[in-house]
Scaffold this active site. Structure first.
Site, PDB file in Angstrom:
ATOM      1  N   GLU A  90       0.840  -1.207   0.000  1.00  0.00           N
ATOM      2  CA  GLU A  90       0.000   0.000   0.000  1.00  0.00           C
ATOM      3  C   GLU A  90       0.867   1.245   0.000  1.00  0.00           C
ATOM      4  OE1 GLU A  90      -2.553   1.622  -0.370  1.00  0.00           O
ATOM      5  OE2 GLU A  90      -4.320   0.378  -0.083  1.00  0.00           O
ATOM      6  N   ASP A  91       0.314   2.310  -0.515  1.00  0.00           N
ATOM      7  CA  ASP A  91       1.009   3.592  -0.461  1.00  0.00           C
ATOM      8  C   ASP A  91       0.837   4.234   0.913  1.00  0.00           C
ATOM      9  OD1 ASP A  91      -1.729   3.920  -0.875  1.00  0.00           O
ATOM     10  OD2 ASP A  91      -1.527   5.396  -2.482  1.00  0.00           O
ATOM     11  N   ASP A  94      -4.712   5.210   6.016  1.00  0.00           N
ATOM     12  CA  ASP A  94      -5.294   6.398   6.611  1.00  0.00           C
ATOM     13  C   ASP A  94      -6.367   5.921   7.595  1.00  0.00           C
ATOM     14  OD1 ASP A  94      -5.848   9.139   6.833  1.00  0.00           O
ATOM     15  OD2 ASP A  94      -7.248   9.117   5.166  1.00  0.00           O
ATOM     16  N   PHE A 143      -2.376  15.894   4.487  1.00  0.00           N
ATOM     17  CA  PHE A 143      -2.647  15.287   3.191  1.00  0.00           C
ATOM     18  C   PHE A 143      -1.399  15.391   2.323  1.00  0.00           C
ATOM     19  CE2 PHE A 143      -4.412  14.444  -0.945  1.00  0.00           C
ATOM     20  CZ  PHE A 143      -5.282  13.404  -0.655  1.00  0.00           C
ATOM     21  N   ARG A 156       1.176  12.353  -8.679  1.00  0.00           N
ATOM     22  CA  ARG A 156       1.695  11.023  -8.356  1.00  0.00           C
ATOM     23  C   ARG A 156       3.166  10.887  -8.726  1.00  0.00           C
ATOM     24  NH1 ARG A 156      -2.612   7.553  -7.195  1.00  0.00           N
ATOM     25  NH2 ARG A 156      -4.559   7.970  -8.275  1.00  0.00           N
TER      26      ARG A 156
END
Ligand code: IMP
Ligand code: MG
Length: 169
Positions: A90-91, A94, A143, A156
């Site tokens: 996963e990046d 959250d 964020f 990205r």
């Protein structure tokens, strides 16, 4: 927030740990599109074991910055997971809603083992209980974009992790 060099050094460390932990076996990396593609590539290149790859695309965020809680599979895996050492890449984690859904879904496909690896973790925002096996960086509740992470599909390709500043008009 994180320079390209910091991220790359961390990825090398995680790859070394994975190579040690799974010594003598192979690992099946599940890249969760699209955010994890950069991390998956860099990680896979540094793992010194036989690696196979598959891709899955799920969505939980729209173009905003809040998880919807509804997870939809946009693209499922090509291969079954039976008997494989599955490592989900996963990046960022959250709220954890996407991952808790995903881990349960993948766990039901009879893998030999199932672990989770994330580049970034924002634990302040967690609403579900998730066990993370490999974490790159624990970050504050901001964020972020870059290294695969987007804001409304942009940024990205930034080679570092940056913080988005929202300017009120
Ligand atoms: P969760 O279900 O709330 O854990 O959401 C996980 C997904 O939300 C990630 O895979 C990202 O696509 C997205 N996300 C969460 N935080 C951020 C962020 O800071 N920047 C960019 N995307 C994020
Ligand atoms: Mg994502």
């Amino acid at each position: 927030m994180l320079t390209e060099q910091e991220v790359n050094e961390k990825i090398a460390q995680i790859a070394a740990r994975i190579s040690e932990d799974y010594a003598g076996e192979s690992v099946h990396l599940i890249c969760v599109l699209k955010g994890s593609m950069f991390f998956t590539c860099e990680l896979a290149k540094r793992i010194t074991l036989p690696v196979t790859l598959d891709f899955m695309s799920v969505s939980s965020y729209g173009n905003g910055t809040e998880s919807s809680g509804n997870v939809r599979i946009n693209k499922d895996l090509d291969e079954p997971l039976d008997g494989k050492n599955v490592l989900v890449i996963e990046d960022i984690i959250d709220s954890g809603r996407t991952l808790s859904y995903l881990m349960e879904n993948l766990g039901s496909r009879n893998p030999k083992s199932l672990r989770l690896c994330t580049l970034l973790d924002k634990p302040d925002r967690r609403v579900t209980d998730i066990q993370v096996d490999y974490t790159g960086f624990v970050i504050p509740d901001e964020f972020v974009v870059g290294y695969g992470l987007d804001y409304a599909q942009k940024y990205r390709n930034l080679p570092f992790v940056g913080v988005v500043e929202f300017i009120e008009e």
